[in-house]
Design an enzyme around this catalytic site. Structure first.
Site, PDB file in Angstrom:
ATOM      1  N   THR A 146       0.787  -1.159   0.243  1.00 34.12           N
ATOM      2  CA  THR A 146       0.037  -0.007  -0.152  1.00 34.12           C
ATOM      3  C   THR A 146       1.003   1.262  -0.198  1.00 34.12           C
ATOM      4  O   THR A 146       1.932   1.234   0.663  1.00 34.12           O
ATOM      5  CB  THR A 146      -0.944   0.100   1.191  1.00 34.12           C
ATOM      6  OG1 THR A 146      -1.902  -1.032   1.299  1.00 34.12           O
ATOM      7  CG2 THR A 146      -1.623   1.154   1.219  1.00 34.12           C
ATOM      8  N   SER A 147       0.578   2.185  -0.801  1.00 39.77           N
ATOM      9  CA  SER A 147       1.219   3.634  -1.005  1.00 39.77           C
ATOM     10  C   SER A 147       2.788   3.417  -1.277  1.00 39.77           C
ATOM     11  O   SER A 147       3.143   2.664  -2.292  1.00 39.77           O
ATOM     12  CB  SER A 147       1.123   4.308   0.271  1.00 39.77           C
ATOM     13  OG  SER A 147       1.471   5.475   0.471  1.00 39.77           O
ATOM     14  N   SER A 148       3.671   3.771  -0.381  1.00 39.42           N
ATOM     15  CA  SER A 148       5.066   3.408  -0.434  1.00 39.42           C
ATOM     16  C   SER A 148       5.409   1.906  -0.653  1.00 39.42           C
ATOM     17  O   SER A 148       6.201   1.494  -1.547  1.00 39.42           O
ATOM     18  CB  SER A 148       6.020   3.778   0.693  1.00 39.42           C
ATOM     19  OG  SER A 148       7.149   3.813   0.477  1.00 39.42           O
ATOM     20  N   TYR A 170      -1.332  -1.155  -4.358  1.00 37.66           N
ATOM     21  CA  TYR A 170      -2.612  -0.370  -3.853  1.00 37.66           C
ATOM     22  C   TYR A 170      -2.267   1.086  -3.606  1.00 37.66           C
ATOM     23  O   TYR A 170      -1.485   1.495  -2.715  1.00 37.66           O
ATOM     24  CB  TYR A 170      -3.362  -0.752  -2.484  1.00 37.66           C
ATOM     25  CG  TYR A 170      -4.035  -2.062  -2.572  1.00 37.66           C
ATOM     26  CD1 TYR A 170      -5.503  -1.777  -2.917  1.00 37.66           C
ATOM     27  CD2 TYR A 170      -3.747  -3.288  -2.507  1.00 37.66           C
ATOM     28  CE1 TYR A 170      -6.340  -3.043  -2.885  1.00 37.66           C
ATOM     29  CE2 TYR A 170      -4.437  -4.176  -2.314  1.00 37.66           C
ATOM     30  CZ  TYR A 170      -5.961  -4.132  -2.733  1.00 37.66           C
ATOM     31  OH  TYR A 170      -6.632  -5.313  -2.822  1.00 37.66           O
ATOM     32  N   HIS A 287      -6.603   8.557  -0.641  1.00 40.50           N
ATOM     33  CA  HIS A 287      -5.247   7.753  -0.587  1.00 40.50           C
ATOM     34  C   HIS A 287      -5.415   6.343   0.192  1.00 40.50           C
ATOM     35  O   HIS A 287      -4.846   5.451  -0.158  1.00 40.50           O
ATOM     36  CB  HIS A 287      -4.166   8.402  -0.120  1.00 40.50           C
ATOM     37  CG  HIS A 287      -2.650   7.998  -0.218  1.00 40.50           C
ATOM     38  ND1 HIS A 287      -2.272   7.307  -1.464  1.00 40.50           N
ATOM     39  CD2 HIS A 287      -1.793   7.468   0.715  1.00 40.50           C
ATOM     40  CE1 HIS A 287      -1.217   6.778  -1.244  1.00 40.50           C
ATOM     41  NE2 HIS A 287      -0.828   7.027   0.009  1.00 40.50           N
TER      42      HIS A 287
END
Length: 304
Positions: A146-148, A170, A287
């Site tokens: 997720t994200s980073s 994601y 986000h």
């Protein structure tokens, strides 16, 4: 006196052996456990693992990579993978970033290069260790984040395509989008984050393929999730990431096979370019896009 020194030396030896055994103890089934000795770890990435009590023979592996400010413990607690592991018998690897703020290095040349000595190299070595330690099925290794962690998922798929059968990102960015010309580790790239790094599928594919120069083997199929209202990693990154993998797999980005509306959630749209690439754009979602655990199991082949 000599006898006392002899006894002390025996006790010290026994203590050191016990400490060594404790330091190298096997992960406890059914608990998140840390592994400290798994071979080369060039960037001191933390290695946490969940081995289910209901471990399958020749188990599959899911590598689950946390977001900025996250930890292995947080991703273990906040995602469904460990629970699913007890049902399906797979192992979950939870890497932990070594940096302040706990983002991942997706910017340095070392992490963007196969066997380059960066974060990606450390994570790949965790996979190798787990395969050897548990006789895991090397053909069923998957990566998600997720994200980073989604950024690192794309990087892992590009730098170690030989290791993974599938990936799910994601709310990430394309592999190489955060590249630092100054070769700085863990560097934020506002141009990319704000959706201003726009290129062609062919160029994005070249960037990904250059991360493992000369590799001509199979590559992991990819599923890309993003929220249309993401104000941290702008939604243009969804389109650029899909361009990248469309280019890698030779799909015509502008002519997907199918678009399924309200899938897998009302208001979300799934675009299918082929058997190796799907993109899911979540309308109105920011986000913090929710992990779709049941859909992940399907993409990874545990369910149909």
């Amino acid at each position: 006196m000599v006898k006392l020194q002899y006894l002390l030396s025996i006790l010290l030896y026994a203590y050191s052996c016990t400490a060594l055994m404790l330091d190298r103890r096997d992960p406890t089934p059914g608990q998140l456990s840390q592994v400290t000795d798994f071979g080369d770890n060039p960037t001191n990435v933390g290695f946490y693992i969940y081995v289910p009590q209901n471990l399958a023979s020749n188990p599959a592996i899911i590598v689950a990579i946390h977001y900025c400010t996250g930890t292995a413990q947080a991703y273990y607690s906040g995602t469904p993978y460990a629970q699913y592991a007890e049902t399906y018998g797979f192992i979950v690897i939870y890497p932990e970033s070594p940096y302040s703020g706990t983002c991942w290095d997706v910017s340095s040349q070392s992490t963007l290069t196969h066997n380059g000595g960066g974060n990606s190299n450390s994570i790949a070595n965790m996979v190798d260790w787990t395969i050897n330690q548990y006789n895991a099925d090397a053909s069923r290794v998957y990566v998600t984040g997720t994200s980073s962690g989604a950024m690192m998922t794309n990087v892992m798929a590009a730098t170690y395509p030989n290791l993974f059968a599938a990936g799910i990102a994601y709310a990430g960015v394309p592999a190489g989008c955060f590249y630092s010309e100054a070769n700085v580790e863990d560097q934020w790239n506002s141009t990319c984050a704000q959706g201003q790094s726009i290129s062609t599928p062919e160029h994005w594919a070249q960037i990904a393929q250059a991360m493992y120069s000369g590799y001509e083997g199979s590559r992991p199929k990819m599923q890309i999730y993003h929220g249309s209202a993401d104000a941290t990693l702008y939604p243009q990154n969804y389109y650029e990431t899909c361009k990248q993998w469309a280019g890698v797999f030779g799909y015509n980005y502008d002519s997907p096979q199918e678009v399924q509306n309200d899938t897998p959630v009302a208001g979300w749209a799934k675009t299918i370019w082929g058997e190796n690439l799907q993109g899911i754009l979540a309308d109105g979602v920011g986000h913090n896009i929710q992990i779709q655990g049941e859909e992940d199991l399907k993409w990874f082949g545990f369910t149909s």
